[in-house]
Design an enzyme around this catalytic site. Structure first.
Site, PDB file in Angstrom:
ATOM      1  CD  GLU A 145       3.992   9.580  -3.132  1.00 34.68           C
ATOM      2  OE1 GLU A 145       3.803   8.543  -3.787  1.00 34.68           O
ATOM      3  OE2 GLU A 145       4.886   9.682  -2.259  1.00 34.68           O
ATOM      4  CG  HIS A 177       3.321   4.898  -7.018  1.00 33.78           C
ATOM      5  ND1 HIS A 177       2.515   6.014  -6.969  1.00 33.78           N
ATOM      6  CD2 HIS A 177       4.082   4.944  -5.902  1.00 33.78           C
ATOM      7  CE1 HIS A 177       2.770   6.700  -5.872  1.00 33.78           C
ATOM      8  NE2 HIS A 177       3.720   6.071  -5.198  1.00 33.78           N
ATOM      9  CD  GLU A 178       6.960   2.587  -4.723  1.00 32.27           C
ATOM     10  OE1 GLU A 178       7.864   3.411  -4.510  1.00 32.27           O
ATOM     11  OE2 GLU A 178       5.903   2.584  -4.068  1.00 32.27           O
ATOM     12  CG  HIS A 192       8.488   7.653  -5.811  1.00 32.35           C
ATOM     13  ND1 HIS A 192       7.954   8.894  -5.576  1.00 32.35           N
ATOM     14  CD2 HIS A 192       7.610   6.771  -5.251  1.00 32.35           C
ATOM     15  CE1 HIS A 192       6.808   8.772  -4.901  1.00 32.35           C
ATOM     16  NE2 HIS A 192       6.573   7.497  -4.705  1.00 32.35           N
ATOM     17  CE1 TYR A 237       1.534   8.063  -1.624  1.00 36.12           C
ATOM     18  CE2 TYR A 237       0.883   8.573   0.622  1.00 36.12           C
ATOM     19  CZ  TYR A 237       1.786   8.027  -0.267  1.00 36.12           C
ATOM     20  OH  TYR A 237       2.935   7.440   0.200  1.00 36.12           O
ATOM     21  CG  HIS A 249       1.260   6.134   4.437  1.00 34.71           C
ATOM     22  ND1 HIS A 249       0.702   4.934   4.056  1.00 34.71           N
ATOM     23  CD2 HIS A 249       1.994   6.550   3.378  1.00 34.71           C
ATOM     24  CE1 HIS A 249       1.078   4.632   2.820  1.00 34.71           C
ATOM     25  NE2 HIS A 249       1.864   5.600   2.382  1.00 34.71           N
ATOM     26  CG  HIS A 277       3.934   0.566   2.521  1.00 34.31           C
ATOM     27  ND1 HIS A 277       2.571   0.418   2.509  1.00 34.31           N
ATOM     28  CD2 HIS A 277       4.201   1.678   1.792  1.00 34.31           C
ATOM     29  CE1 HIS A 277       2.025   1.399   1.807  1.00 34.31           C
ATOM     30  NE2 HIS A 277       2.998   2.183   1.358  1.00 34.31           N
ATOM     31  CB  ALA A 278       5.724  -0.484  -2.533  1.00 33.16           C
TER      32      ALA A 278
END
Ligand code: X8Z
Ligand code: ZN
Length: 639
Positions: free
Chosen positions: A434, A406-407, A410, A545, A535, A376-377
């Protein structure tokens, strides 16, 4: 102070010897999970005195100066243990073995004990007049724990044992499909591409065979965390999670209701249109014309984003989409690294610094062949300073093109707030964290941008607006009720309203109520479907999210206004705009130092959660859908 996504105490998964054959892996995994978790718990228990000793140092006087000194010491301790924890957690997540499991459970128990101890000590200063930043930090000490353990010997160790076992069961989960044992990443690709309802049903049900065994652990985890939350003064763990938004927990719940009420009519419109197209493709026996949609037909294991079935629901008449992003990427010869470099390129175009060389040396960009990992990323800031990384099992497709952006969001946030004091090195709230990469993704998915970087030969004209917006809505609008329902279910579980015997029925009832979806067939009596969503076993709160789905459009509307864009919002790209980048980074640099409305204001000029931005963005599509749905009986019975 943590890798983004991993809960502080969410321990890891379980390693398998590389020589295990495929056939005996599942049995090995289960046996090793028990052994490793038991051992790790024993280790964590042994570690308790050390953590207690460390926390017992220097009790400060109950004065403003005492509070300031206490905070300074807490920040030093947290910074030190956090780096240690992160290095252990990284090692475990990228190489799951008995020993890395053991180490991670040990450090997680230590960290939880320290956090709980600091939160309790912070309460001594409740009635002392202190500067605003010190008060904020005292509060954050109490709010920054995802699953608190109660302050009694062995509790943190038991919690670490359980979270380790839960995560291990998920991360090593495999099931048989067409005579072959497959992983979740295999299943994700198959369910995205298959248009055979017997296959999608088998994939949906097959993945959910990994989770029934998690249920007793999950119920015990809830008991322990609730005990810990009550000791910290919260009604239950759900109330504690809802307390992290600079407003009363009940007000936050009402705020999410308000936002959902604003966007729900649009979701119902999309649901209605998609249901009709699925009915046209598969017939009444597979997808009836009325009522809920069959969850496995939507191209995603959790039906949380539906963009993968764009081909099935594309407009029957009028404009067609002239491209498929997955095909563009593969045709252009992209590999996983090129996808990440492309993502970095977008951030650099905003004037942000390149990622450090260590990012490229230390990230896990593809699934290693020789060991078990958590796929999971996630994005990490291992030393809370410069050592940022991502961990993905990247595949060359449209989903992961989005996930890469997305990552990196962060990571760029983590880097921007690295000069804040330790307790402020976090997102303004978790929804902000997020939303950063998602906001960048909104531009990175525009045809204009895909053309600028050479993936698209020409930029489509206005006749492709509806196909483009439909594609985006299948991901962004379809996601909204899922973003809400995961924690609605957990809030009910933590409050005791949903008891363990009702776990699965309540989960499926929430799917029906919020998403208007049903499983492809009756669920077995022992099913624990929530455990099949990362999650839940990993204890990562999910409302973040839902918020991000709203915030990213607020950011986009503000950014496009800043650059003087006058066209439709969905055609606006911020690529290359350094002024937007400078102002965006100014918000990111604030970290968690101020209540989130101040961060929101710094970039957008707005001070609240505002769903009008997402509604504005999709307005032309909503009008089109209303037209398509004319005469149809939309909606479903929610119970
Ligand atoms: O978990 C994630 C990211 C890591 S924070 C990959 N997401 C949610 C999910 O996969 O369920 C991003 C979209 C929603
Ligand atoms: Zn994320």
């Amino acid at each position: 102070m943590k890798s983004y996504l991993l809960a502080a105490v969410a321990a890891g998964a379980l390693g398998l010897a590389g020589c295990a054959t495929t056939a005996d892996r599942a049995a090995d995994a289960a046996a090793l999970a028990d052994a490793a978790a038991a051992d790790a718990a024993a280790a964590a228990g042994e570690a308790a005195p050390a953590a207690a000793d460390a926390a017992a140092v220097a009790e400060q006087p109950v004065t403003a100066a005492g509070a300031t000194a206490f905070i300074a010491e807490a920040e030093t301790r947290l910074a030190t243990i956090s780096e240690y924890q992160q290095r252990v957690a990284w090692t475990r997540a990228t190489n799951i073995t008995f020993d890395t499991m053991w180490l991670e459970a040990k450090v997680n128990a230590e960290v939880t004990e320290l956090q709980v101890q600091l939160a309790n000590e912070a309460a001594r200063f409740n009635d002392v007049q202190v500067p605003d930043d010190v008060r904020r930090k005292l509060n954050l000490l109490r709010l920054g724990i995802v699953l608190p353990a109660p302050n009694r010997p062995g509790a943190a160790a038991e919690l670490a044992q359980i979270t380790t076992r839960l995560d291990s069961t998920y991360s090593t989960g495999k099931f048989a499909f067409k005579g072959k044992e497959i992983t979740l990443d295999d299943a994700n690709v198959l369910i995205a591409e298959s248009r055979d309802p017997a296959e999608t049903k088998a994939l949906y049900e097959g993945w959910r065979t990994v989770s029934p065994g998690m249920k007793p652990d999950y119920a015990r985890m809830v008991e322990i965390a609730n005990e810990g939350s009550r000791e910290l003064g919260f009604a239950d763990t759900g109330a504690m999670w809802r307390a992290g938004y600079d407003m009363a927990p009940d007000d936050f719940a009402k705020e999410t209701d308000r936002l959902w009420a604003q966007v729900k009519p649009f979701y119902v419109n999309l649901h209605c249109y998609v249901r009709a197209r699925l009915n046209a493709k598969y017939g009444d026996a597979v997808q009836p014309k009325t009522g809920p949609i069959r969850a496995d037909l939507l191209g995603n294991m959790w039906s949380q984003q539906w963009g993968n079935i764009y081909d099935v629901v594309a407009p029957a008449t009028g404009g067609q989409s002239s491209y498929d992003l997955t095909k563009l990427l593969t045709d252009a010869g992209y590999d996983a690294t090129k996808m990440v470099q492309t993502g970095e390129g977008f951030y650099k175009s905003l004037g942000l610094a390149p990622l450090p060389q260590t990012f490229w040396e230390r990230s896990q960009i593809v699934r290693p062949r020789d060991r078990e990992v958590v796929c999971h990323a996630s994005a990490w800031d291992v030393d809370n300073l410069e050592d940022v990384r991502i961990k993905m099992c990247t595949q060359v497709n449209a989903d992961d093109f989005y996930t890469v952006h997305h990552e990196l969001g962060h990571n760029y946030y983590q880097r921007a707030y690295k000069d804040q004091p330790m307790l402020f090195r976090n997102g303004a709230n978790d929804g902000f964290h997020e939303a950063i990469g998602d906001f960048i993704g909104l531009s990175a998915l525009t045809p204009t941008y895909l053309n600028q970087i050479g993936l698209l030969k020409t930029t489509p004209g206005a006749d492709e607006d509806i196909p483009f917006l439909l594609k985006m809505a299948l991901d962004k609008i379809a996601f909204l009720p899922f973003g809400l329902m995961v924690d609605r279910w957990r809030w009910g579980v933590f409050s005791g309203e949903t008891t363990p015997d009702q776990y699965n029925v309540a989960w499926n009832a929430d799917m029906l109520k919020y998403q208007g979806l049903v499983a492809p067939g009756p669920r077995p009596a022992d099913a624990f479907d929530p455990g099949a969503k990362y999650h839940v076993p990993a204890a990562v709160p999910y409302t973040r999210y839902f918020l991000a789905a709203i915030y990213q459009f607020q950011f986009q509307r503000a950014a496009c206004k800043m650059e003087g864009w006058t066209g439709p919002l969905h055609r606006c790209s911020t690529y290359g705009n350094e002024e937007v980048g400078r102002r965006f980074n100014a918000m990111l640099e604030m970290g968690q130092s101020k209540p989130w409305p101040e961060a929101m204001q710094a970039f957008t000029g707005e001070t609240g959660n505002d769903a009008t931005a997402i509604i504005d963005y999709f307005a032309p599509l909503n009008a089109w859908l209303t037209e398509q749905n004319r005469g149809k009986d939309c909606g479903w019975s929610e119970t």
